[in-house]
Scaffold this motif. Structure first.
Motif, PDB file in Angstrom:
ATOM      1  N   UNK A 160       0.844  -1.200   0.000  1.00 21.54           N
ATOM      2  CA  UNK A 160       0.000   0.000   0.000  1.00 21.54           C
ATOM      3  C   UNK A 160       0.879   1.250   0.000  1.00 21.54           C
ATOM      4  N   UNK A 161       1.979   1.197   0.734  1.00 18.58           N
ATOM      5  CA  UNK A 161       2.892   2.354   0.830  1.00 18.58           C
ATOM      6  C   UNK A 161       3.425   2.772  -0.540  1.00 18.58           C
ATOM      7  N   UNK A 162       3.905   1.818  -1.334  1.00 19.50           N
ATOM      8  CA  UNK A 162       4.479   2.171  -2.631  1.00 19.50           C
ATOM      9  C   UNK A 162       3.412   2.683  -3.603  1.00 19.50           C
ATOM     10  N   UNK A 163       2.189   2.137  -3.500  1.00 24.14           N
ATOM     11  CA  UNK A 163       1.107   2.658  -4.343  1.00 24.14           C
ATOM     12  C   UNK A 163       0.806   4.110  -3.982  1.00 24.14           C
ATOM     13  N   UNK A 164       0.775   4.406  -2.698  1.00 27.48           N
ATOM     14  CA  UNK A 164       0.530   5.802  -2.274  1.00 27.48           C
ATOM     15  C   UNK A 164       1.651   6.708  -2.772  1.00 27.48           C
ATOM     16  N   UNK A 165       2.878   6.233  -2.696  1.00 27.27           N
ATOM     17  CA  UNK A 165       4.016   7.000  -3.229  1.00 27.27           C
ATOM     18  C   UNK A 165       3.843   7.239  -4.729  1.00 27.27           C
ATOM     19  N   UNK A 166       3.481   6.174  -5.440  1.00 26.86           N
ATOM     20  CA  UNK A 166       3.366   6.228  -6.902  1.00 26.86           C
ATOM     21  C   UNK A 166       2.371   7.305  -7.334  1.00 26.86           C
ATOM     22  N   UNK A 167       1.286   7.430  -6.574  1.00 22.32           N
ATOM     23  CA  UNK A 167       0.257   8.410  -6.920  1.00 22.32           C
ATOM     24  C   UNK A 167       0.328   9.638  -6.016  1.00 22.32           C
ATOM     25  N   UNK A 168       1.500   9.882  -5.475  1.00 20.58           N
ATOM     26  CA  UNK A 168       1.612  10.934  -4.448  1.00 20.58           C
ATOM     27  C   UNK A 168       1.322  12.328  -4.986  1.00 20.58           C
ATOM     28  N   UNK A 169       1.417  12.509  -6.296  1.00 21.62           N
ATOM     29  CA  UNK A 169       1.148  13.857  -6.811  1.00 21.62           C
ATOM     30  C   UNK A 169      -0.335  14.236  -6.673  1.00 21.62           C
ATOM     31  N   UNK A 170      -1.200  13.257  -6.428  1.00 20.30           N
ATOM     32  CA  UNK A 170      -2.609  13.556  -6.204  1.00 20.30           C
ATOM     33  C   UNK A 170      -2.935  13.714  -4.716  1.00 20.30           C
ATOM     34  N   UNK A 171      -1.908  13.624  -3.875  1.00 19.88           N
ATOM     35  CA  UNK A 171      -2.145  13.738  -2.425  1.00 19.88           C
ATOM     36  C   UNK A 171      -1.703  15.116  -1.931  1.00 19.88           C
TER      37      UNK A 171
END
Lengths: 182, 182
Positions: free
Chosen positions: A103-114
DNA sequence: GATTATATATATCATGATGATATATATACT
DNA sequence: AGTATATATATCATCATGATATATATAATC
């Protein structure tokens, strides 16, 4: 690796209950593999029926009986055979990676939307978690209960050293480079 | 993270078919997450019905039509909302680790039951595999087809740097300490 | 003192993801 | 000539997971 082989392997380190096997998967083994109760209990029953493990029931007042399983000679034989088969499969398969869901790497991958504060908290918590993990892997003193057995194994010392090195690298990388994300 | 959010996230990097999404999970994403065809295709159909993605069918003589999905504005909205929810859940859950199933570590754990040549081959193949992975992560040139999109993302550069550092540490540890296993 | 949460302990079951299979063809390898 | 691999979607049996049920003791919180 089949669940049967894995359960037998853990029981080869010493007699244990299903509950205690689950504890191993939630504690020291959590970074490498996991099985749920819904898998562990039926597997132990199956192994018992086929005489690969024996079971001693310890009565406990008003709690369910604690069923402590011990691997039999027949079980040791099956385990070793299966292990050899698994190693051969691993070698032949050509697939040497691990199965990971992060889950951590997925959140990183899409971090520009966070929002940046959210990403910051995610990174902070992850680093904090890894620091705790690192201490656990490095800690060499006694551990309570039935978890001591595997700590003295040669292979476990190797694995703990490897895990420590990996986590240390990860934490240092994140601290040095997290600025580049925002 | 829900499969819907994940598929939308990947489509936010550019239009893709289900087959190409699967290729991403087998290629650059394989170290972080994976979804099977049996999950990807029904998810895309569901997202299309609900207008979170649109679909253009490209006829191909005698091959099944290639269905290229594009994320809609509505889909971008859902993705961002879900992503924020996932990050909050991650923070609140207190569970910051990854879900891992590693055949390699299980074989290491029970390595004392393996012939030393077998263990040796397992370690050799793993190190070889990691060296290839390292090259892939470090390689900065162009990649064929639709996989370029994610390589230029800030987050992907961070992740690739982290993965490279981790693999490098792992390989070096194994080369230095593998003698201690036997 | 009362209430809530956590730990011990086993068992079962609905849900759903996986891995395999089906279908169809083109290209590359042996 | 024959086999394997790649493209491309779709479906389905199987089985692992995560949740729930059951029952109690202890620890923490209010």
């Amino acid at each position: 690796m089949q669940k049967e082989t894995l359960c037998l392997g853990l029981l080869s380190l010493g007699p244990r209950s299903g509950y205690e096997i689950k504890q191993m998967f939630e504690g020291p083994l959590s970074d490498f593999y996991s099985l749920s109760f819904g898998t562990i209990y039926p597997t132990l029953n199956k192994l018992q029926s086929a005489k690969f493990v024996s079971c001693k029931q310890h009565a406990q007042s008003k709690k369910p009986d604690k069923k402590v399983y011990t691997i039999t000679k027949k079980g040791m034989g099956l385990m070793k055979d299966n292990l050899l088969g698994d190693a051969s499969s691993y070698i032949r398969s050509g697939n040497f990676g691990d199965q990971i869901k992060s889950e951590f790497f997925l959140l990183l991958l899409f971090s520009k939307y966070l929002p940046s504060e959210t990403l910051d908290t995610v990174l902070n918590e992850r680093v904090l978690y890894l620091r705790q993990k690192l201490e656990q892997f490095k800690y060499d003193g006694p551990v309570p209960g039935n978890l001591d057995a595997i700590r003295n194994e040669k292979s476990v010392k190797f694995i703990r050293g490897l895990a420590s090195a990996l986590i240390d690298t990860g934490v240092k990388y994140m601290e040095k480079n997290r600025g580049k994300l925002s």
